[in-house]
Write an enzyme that holds these catalytic residues in place. Structure first.
Site, PDB file in Angstrom:
ATOM      1  N   LYS A 131      -0.659  -4.447  -3.272  1.00 43.44           N
ATOM      2  CA  LYS A 131      -1.942  -3.867  -2.861  1.00 43.44           C
ATOM      3  C   LYS A 131      -2.042  -2.463  -3.444  1.00 43.44           C
ATOM      4  O   LYS A 131      -1.444  -1.519  -2.946  1.00 43.44           O
ATOM      5  CB  LYS A 131      -2.056  -3.805  -1.335  1.00 43.44           C
ATOM      6  CG  LYS A 131      -3.367  -3.186  -0.847  1.00 43.44           C
ATOM      7  CD  LYS A 131      -3.388  -3.046   0.662  1.00 43.44           C
ATOM      8  CE  LYS A 131      -4.670  -2.374   1.130  1.00 43.44           C
ATOM      9  NZ  LYS A 131      -4.783  -0.970   0.647  1.00 43.44           N
TER      10      LYS A 131
ATOM     11  N   ASP B 158       9.871   5.714 -10.334  1.00 48.73           N
ATOM     12  CA  ASP B 158       9.425   6.413 -11.544  1.00 48.73           C
ATOM     13  C   ASP B 158      10.172   7.726 -11.759  1.00 48.73           C
ATOM     14  O   ASP B 158      10.453   8.117 -12.902  1.00 48.73           O
ATOM     15  CB  ASP B 158       7.921   6.684 -11.471  1.00 48.73           C
ATOM     16  CG  ASP B 158       7.097   5.408 -11.575  1.00 48.73           C
ATOM     17  OD1 ASP B 158       7.668   4.380 -12.007  1.00 48.73           O
ATOM     18  OD2 ASP B 158       5.907   5.431 -11.232  1.00 48.73           O
TER      19      ASP B 158
ATOM     20  N   SER C   8       0.813  -1.214   0.000  1.00 46.18           N
ATOM     21  CA  SER C   8       0.000   0.000   0.000  1.00 46.18           C
ATOM     22  C   SER C   8       0.850   1.270   0.000  1.00 46.18           C
ATOM     23  O   SER C   8       1.491   1.587  -0.995  1.00 46.18           O
ATOM     24  CB  SER C   8      -0.946  -0.043   1.204  1.00 46.18           C
ATOM     25  OG  SER C   8      -1.969   0.913   1.083  1.00 46.18           O
TER      26      SER C   8
END
Length: 688
Positions: free
Chosen positions: A490, A476, A465
């Site tokens: 998740k 990224d 999460s």
């Protein structure tokens, strides 16, 4: 016909050569508020869930299957005839929820307790008969897909093998026959006593978990007490006495005193002391709590700040008939600093230089929502604590920073975003798509990053999460190297609804519903859902991907992709990955600690895949000796953390139990050391 007609307050009597047992099973029945909570949850789930699932006969079957599996996962308690009886109610669970009538799941639980008591008593009788460890016999370990026993004899034989396995473990650990019999007699008697402590809230929680997780893996229900525990885990504080308790022989026993808490500051209570009674206020009556469930004792001890709680204490060094003393403590706010962010510095020898790598370990993304809402300028949060630690590490002139998110299951989304901003500065961090398909980009508005040096993020299968949001954003943006194993996967967003507020109740009786309302997407457009975050540099894993991670759930949402957010890279870590991988590979080949970890991981994987364990003494000893060679730490084969003594935690002396725990904590963290070395490589390559 409801199953409740089968058993009402059953009394099981069983005579064994050693003792005659009468087990009075608790009489459990649903209360009105539980039916209301189930019905209200169903209404909310049908309206607001990210992926609504109609409460119909199809879902009814799934709920019943999941409920039975939660009670008897390895199919060794119920009989096939029991299951056949349950199946008559297969399509009526949805109607029961709609009508706020929970007698069917309660009746199933009644039978579960009766069958469990029968199995325990059966196993207990085997202790007095003894076992032949020269025969070739196996204990089946993976029974979740096996048929349920057809007869009592078949079920009891499974439990006979369990008892035989318990005996063999103790025997191979060096215990004599008399001690083994005493230990196992007590163990099974404690199991029978535990059955008596079940209450209606336990049945309801089990049933609601089966219902909510049939919608999706992360929708859940919390009873009032569980809701309070969730709040505590988020704000890292509670009001109480500051004592960690453990159930030992029916006593709530002090296992640890929280530094600075009322108990530790008073000097009136010590580790090992047993609490036999709890009283409220300066002169309230003391309620005996011997044999009471630990969570219920904890609730009695917690209370309002500055209020008085009185404890009837049986000192650690006193026998069962020793002198008691009553102490008074004033409840106060207790900080749970063990779950807070903390730092250390790992020195790494690198080409004749010593690189200082700062490691920040973050167990959870906590945030004191209540204090923040009230405008407390000093409210506690993960990002605030990490910011302080980063400032300290900068002052200590570290060369790079490693963020350790292993087994961090998530927490506050806001904290994940603000933590990312500490390393990336202003920009989008994560995207959310709701049930209507609307996409919202969540950004951090920090003008400049707090830390601009080399960064690594260490993750494992337990990183979920919010941990995945942070790791994905760092990846990224090209801001740092992601190290470890693929994360949990998740990628969904949950919100918590207070059922009492929804029902406009004055008192907290209905609990809370946590339901999935949206899905996370990375700034690059992909999602962490199902696949998790793939590390740039992989490390060996001890986790079982078949049983841990989003992919292990049968109703997980699929992976998806949306349009990327508008963002600019903050670094070019990809340019270094090939060299980082080469250096890592070369280093671990000659690292004996790392290779030992690899071997242990391989053996653990092989053990998990074994369907049976041998109950033949010679064969079992050979298997244990082979395992000990791989698991042996630097302290030798007798290291407490590596040796199997056959005992459960509450069967050892408290001092030995704590020593084992400390030994495990003090073992070399091979993966953290190697991750720090990778960050040191990043430092070197960045300078070049």
């Amino acid at each position: 016909m409801h199953f409740r007609n089968w058993i009402v307050g059953a009394l099981i009597a069983f005579a064994s050569p050693a003792v005659a047992l009468d087990v009075q099973l608790p009489q459990l029945a649903p209360i009105q508020t539980q039916g209301q909570a189930a019905n209200l949850s169903a209404q909310l789930l049908s309206r607001y869930a990210y992926k609504p699932v109609p409460l119909d006969d199809v879902l009814s079957e799934k709920i019943l299957d999941r409920y039975i599996k939660s009670l008897d996962p390895d199919r060794s308690i119920f009989l096939q005839a029991d299951i056949d009886g349950f199946m008559k109610e297969r399509t009526s669970i949805d109607d029961a929820i709609k009508n706020a009538d929970l007698h069917t799941p309660f009746s199933i639980f009644d039978l579960y307790l009766r069958r469990l008591a029968e199995r325990i008593i059966s196993a207990r009788t085997q202790i007095n008969k003894g076992f032949d460890f020269s025969v070739q016999e196996d204990l089946p370990l993976l029974r979740e897909k096996e048929p349920w026993p057809q007869t009592e004899e078949q079920a009891n034989d499974l439990w006979r093998k369990r008892a035989k396995n318990d005996w063999l473990r103790l025997k191979l650990a060096g215990q004599n026959e008399a001690k083994i019999r005493e230990t196992l007699e007590k163990r099974y008697l404690n199991l029978l006593e535990r059955i008596k402590t079940y209450g209606s809230k336990d049945v309801f929680q089990s049933f609601m978990t089966a219902y909510t997780t049939s919608i999706d893996p992360h929708t859940d229900y919390f009873g009032p007490a569980a809701s309070a525990d969730f709040d505590i885990s988020m704000k890292l504080s509670l009001v109480g006495i500051g004592a960690v308790l453990q159930d030992r022989d029916g006593y709530a026993t002090v296992r640890e005193l929280v530094p600075g808490g009322p108990a530790q500051l008073s000097g009136k209570i010590a580790v090992g002391d047993r609490i036999s009674g709890v009283g409220q206020g300066a002169d309230g009556p003391i309620t005996e709590v011997v044999g009471t469930r630990l969570d219920e004792v904890v609730q009695l001890i917690r209370g309002a700040k500055d209020s008085i709680v009185r404890l009837d204490i049986l000192p650690a060094d006193a026998g069962g008939n020793g002198a008691h003393r009553v102490i008074s403590l004033v409840r106060d706010k207790v900080s749970l600093d063990k779950q807070a962010a903390k730092k250390s510095i790992v020195p790494i020898q690198d080409r004749g230089l010593t690189r200082k790598i700062g490691v920040i370990t973050l167990p959870v993304f906590y945030e004191d929502f209540e204090a923040k809402r009230k405008g407390d300028a000093n409210y506690r949060s993960a990002s605030r604590d990490v910011a302080k630690l980063l400032t300290e590490l900068n002052e200590e002139h570290v060369d790079g920073v490693l963020i350790d998110l292993r087994d961090n299951g998530g927490g506050s989304l806001t904290e994940a975003i603000e933590l990312t901003g500490l390393f990336t500065g202003k920009g989008p961090v994560v995207q959310q798509r709701d049930a209507s398909g609307n996409v919202e980009v969540e950004s951090d508005d920090r003008r400049q990053p707090l830390y601009t040096g080399p960064v690594g993020v260490l993750i494992n299968r337990g990183s979920a999460s919010a941990s995945e949001i942070f790791a994905a954003a760092i990846q990224d943006y090209g801001r740092g190297v992601i190290i470890g194993e693929p994360s949990f996967g998740k990628g969904t967003v949950q919100t918590v609804i207070d059922l009492d507020k929804a029902a406009r109740n004055d008192k907290p009786v209905l609990g809370q519903l946590k339901l999935t309302i949206a899905q996370f997407f990375r700034v690059n457009g992909g999602t962490t859902q199902l696949r998790g975050v793939t590390p740039d540099i992989s490390l060996p894993s001890l986790a079982d991907p078949k049983t841990r991670g989003e992919a292990s759930f049968d109703n997980a949402l699929p992976w998806a992709e949306i349009k990327p957010a508008s963002y600019k890279a903050k670094g070019d870590i990809k340019a270094l990955l090939s060299q980082l991988q080469q250096r890592h590979d070369a280093r671990v080949k000659t690292n004996p600690d790392f290779q030992k970890f690899v071997e242990a991981a391989a053996q653990l994987k092989a053990q998990r895949e074994k369907a049976v364990v041998s109950l033949n003494e010679v064969e079992r000893k050979r298997e244990m000796d082979e395992a000990a060679k791989l698991l042996k730490s630097d302290k030798g084969a007798d290291d407490l953390a590596a040796k199997d003594d056959g005992l459960q935690s509450n069967e050892r002396s408290l001092s030995v139990d704590v020593a084992i725990e400390n030994a495990r904590k003090n073992e070399k963290d091979v993966l953290r050391t190697e991750a720090a070395a990778i960050v040191a490589d990043e430092v070197d390559l960045s300078k070049r």
